[in-house]
Design an enzyme around this catalytic site. Structure first.
Site, PDB file in Angstrom:
ATOM      1  N   LYS A  43       0.825  -1.211   0.000  1.00 28.30           N
ATOM      2  CA  LYS A  43       0.000   0.000   0.000  1.00 28.30           C
ATOM      3  C   LYS A  43       0.855   1.255   0.000  1.00 28.30           C
ATOM      4  O   LYS A  43       0.599   2.206  -0.765  1.00 28.30           O
ATOM      5  CB  LYS A  43      -0.934   0.002   1.214  1.00 28.30           C
ATOM      6  CG  LYS A  43      -1.771   1.286   1.350  1.00 28.30           C
ATOM      7  CD  LYS A  43      -2.558   1.577   0.071  1.00 28.30           C
ATOM      8  CE  LYS A  43      -3.154   2.964   0.048  1.00 28.30           C
ATOM      9  NZ  LYS A  43      -4.312   3.133   0.870  1.00 28.30           N
ATOM     10  N   CYS A  84      -3.472  10.318   1.540  1.00 24.06           N
ATOM     11  CA  CYS A  84      -2.539   9.235   1.232  1.00 24.06           C
ATOM     12  C   CYS A  84      -1.216   9.700   0.619  1.00 24.06           C
ATOM     13  O   CYS A  84      -0.153   9.473   1.181  1.00 24.06           O
ATOM     14  CB  CYS A  84      -3.214   8.238   0.293  1.00 24.06           C
ATOM     15  SG  CYS A  84      -4.610   7.371   1.057  1.00 24.06           S
TER      16      CYS A  84
END
Length: 476
Positions: A232, A290
Site C-alpha cells: 500500500k 494518502c
C-alpha cells in the site's frame, strides 16, 4: 498454522456480524458494502461521539451520508441497508464483543514529515477500544495505511495487552489496505484487487472470507501482513513519483515555451508490445490523506525494520525528491500569480484573489492536506486578500468558504483555479471579467480546465501550469 485458532474459528462459524471503526471516506463505503452482501447478517459502524465527528452517528442512522462530494450510488446504498436493518452506527464500543470481524479505517498522518514519525494516536485509541471488548475467534483487520511492521508489532501488542488474548492463537489479525479514491468509493472497493495479509495462514484465510463477498471484478491477492503494508505505501509512493515527474516536465515546458499537454499526448502515444509511456497529469499540487504521507510511511518502515540504511533514503531517496517537487507546486502557483499581477501592472500587496476550489480533488468535499492552503497562506503573507469558493465544501477551520461564485469573483484582480470542479470548466470569460471590474484581470489555471485563448481574447492575463506556449502571450 495454529490448530487452536482454527478450532476456535470452526466452532464460531462463518462471519456474520461485522464492525467498522471510522466513519469516513473509507469506513462508510466499506460498511455499506458489507451490509449489502447477503453473506453477512449485520454491520455496525463505530464512531466517536466527539464534537467534530459525533454528528455522523445520527446522520448515518437516518440513511444520510456525511460525505457531500459526488459519490455515485453511495447515498442510495446507505439508505437501503439502513432501511433493511442491516447497518447502524453507534459510539458504544462494547458492541465489538458481538462482532465476528472488526475493521479499522482510521487516519494515520505524520505530525511532522521532517522527522518521519507518524501520529498513530487515533489508531491507538481505536485499537484499545477494540481490544477491551475482543472475544476469542474475532478477526481484526487494519485497513489504515501504516508504517510497515505496524500490524505485527504495535497493533498486535495493543490488542493482546487490552484483551488478554494472543494474536494467532486466540484471535485473527490481518492488514488489508484500502485502495479507494474519493469520487469512486464504491466502484473502487468492488473492482480493485484486494491485498490481504494476515499474521498467519488462519488470519489470512479469515480475512479472505471477509472481503470476497464485496468484490465484483476484483480478486484477492494474499501475502504477509508486512508485505501488504509495503504494497500500500509503495503503490502510493509510485503514484506520487509519477505525478512529480509530470510536474517536473510541466515546469520544464513552461521554461521552454512549450505546451506540456501536447508533450503529454505525444509521450502517451508510445504503446506496443512491452512498451508503455503512460504519464499522469501535472497540477497545482498534491493533496489528500494518502499521497502526502505514504512515501514517508514506506521510508519509515525501511528504517524501523531495516536498521541502519546504507543507501539513499528519507529526503535523499527518489520518493523523497518526488515529495519535494509536489510540495513545491503550490509555491509555483504563487510565482505564477505574482508574475501575472506584474504583467497587469499590479503588486500582490492589496491584490484581491478569488481562489476557486478548496477540496484537494475535483467534485469532492475532501479537504485533507489541500494544496490550496499553503498557497492562501503565502498570498496573505504577501499582502493579498484571498476569498475562497468551493461548491462542495461547507466549512474549514479558520477559512470562510463561499458557495456563491459570482460574489467571489466580484472585484477580483486574480482568479486562481486550484481544483478541477466541473463548475469551473464552464466559467464564462466575459462574465468573469465584468465581475472583476479590472481592465486586465489575471487568471491562473492550476488544472488546465479553462480555454486560455478565450480568456486572453477578453483581456485577461493568463498563466497556467505547464503552458509555456501561453504564459507570455500578448495582452489584449
Amino acid at each position: 498454522m495454529s490448530k487452536k485458532l482454527q478450532s476456535i474459528i470452526d466452532a464460531r462459524g462463518p462471519i456474520r456480524k461485522i464492525g467498522v471503526f471510522g466513519m469516513g471516506y473509507v469506513g462508510i463505503p466499506a460498511a455499506v458494502l458489507f451490509a449489502d452482501a447477503p453473506e453477512f447478517e449485520s454491520v455496525i459502524g463505530f464512531q466517536r461521539a466527539s464534537a467534530s465527528s459525533g454528528y455522523k452517528i445520527n446522520m448515518l442512522n437516518r440513511g444520510e451520508s456525511p460525505l457531500k462530494g459526488e459519490e455515485p450510488g453511495l447515498e442510495e446504498l446507505l439508505e437501503r441497508v439502513v432501511g433493511a436493518g442491516k447497518f447502524r452506527c453507534t459510539s458504544d464500543f462494547s458492541e465489538v464483543a458481538g462482532c465476528d470481524a472488526v475493521t479499522l479505517a482510521i487516519q494515520t498522518p505524520f505530525a511532522d514529515p521532517k522527522d518521519l514519525i507518524p501520529d498513530f494516536s487515533a489508531l491507538i485509541e481505536g485499537l484499545r477500544a477494540v481490544g477491551k471488548h475482543l472475544t476469542a475467534g474475532t478477526l481484526v483487520v487494519l485497513e489504515s495505511t501504516v508504517t510497515p511492521g505496524t500490524t505485527e508489532r504495535m497493533a498486535r501488542e495493543i490488542l493482546e495487552e487490552e484483551s488478554g488474548l494472543v494474536a494467532g492463537e486466540d484471535f485473527c489479525l490481518a492488514h488489508a489496505p484500502e485502495r479507494v479514491m474519493v469520487g469512486r468509493l464504491l466502484r473502487n472497493i468492488r473492482e480493485h484487487d484486494r491485498i490481504v495479509g494476515g499474521i498467519d495462514e488462519v488470519s489470512t484465510a479469515r480475512a479472505i472470507e471477509l472481503y470476497r463477498p464485496v468484490l465484483t471484478t476484483g480478486k484477492i491477492i494474499p501475502m504477509t501482513a508486512t508485505a501488504a503494508e509495503v504494497t500500500k505505501t509503495a503503490e502510493n509512493a509510485f503514484r506520487d513519483l509519477q505525478i512529480a515527474a509530470a510536474n517536473q516536465l510541466a515546469l520544464h515546458c513552461e521554461a521552454m515555451g512549450v505546451n506540456v499537454y501536447d508533450v503529454r499526448t505525444g509521450i502517451d502515444s508510445l504503446k506496443g508490445e512491452g512498451i508503455t509511456r503512460a504519464i499522469l497529469w501535472p497540477g497545482a499540487g498534491v493533496g489528500g490523506h494518502c499521497l502526502t504521507k505514504d512515501s514517508w510511511h514506506l521510508e519509515r518502515g525501511a528504517q524501523v525494520l531495516g536498521g541502519d540504511l546504507w543507501y539513499p533514503h528519507g529526503g535523499g531517496s527518489i520518493f523523497g525528491v518526488a515529495r519535494k517537487i509536489n510540495e513545491f507546486m503550490p509555491e509555483h502557483m504563487v510565482h505564477l500569480t505574482v508574475e501575472g499581477l506584474k504583467r497587469a501592472g499590479k503588486s500582490p500587496e492589496g491584490a484581491r484573489v478569488a481562489l476557486l476550489g478548496w477540496a484537494f480533488i475535483q467534485n469532492s468535499d475532501d479537504t485533507r492536506n489541500t494544496p490550496a492552503e499553503p498557497y492562501l497562506a503565502a498570498m496573505e503573507d504577501a499582502g493579498a486578500e484571498v476569498r475562497v469558493h468551493d461548491p462542495f465544501v461547507n466549512d474549514y477551520p479558520g477559512i470562510e468558504v463561499s458557495h456563491d461564485l459570482d460574489a467571489t469573483l466580484v472585484g477580483a484582480d486574480v482568479v486562481v483555479v486550484f481544483t478541477a470542479h466541473h463548475h469551473y470548466a464552464s466559467l464564462d470569460p466575459a462574465r468573469a471579467k465584468e465581475l472583476s471590474g479590472a481592465e486586465h484581470p489575471v487568471i491562473v489555471d492550476g488544472r488546465n480546465v479553462v480555454d486560455p485563448d478565450a480568456f486572453i481574447r477578453v483581456g485577461f492575463v493568463y498563466k497556467g501550469i505547464g503552458r509555456g506556449d501561453k504564459n507570455s502571450h500578448p495582452i489584449r
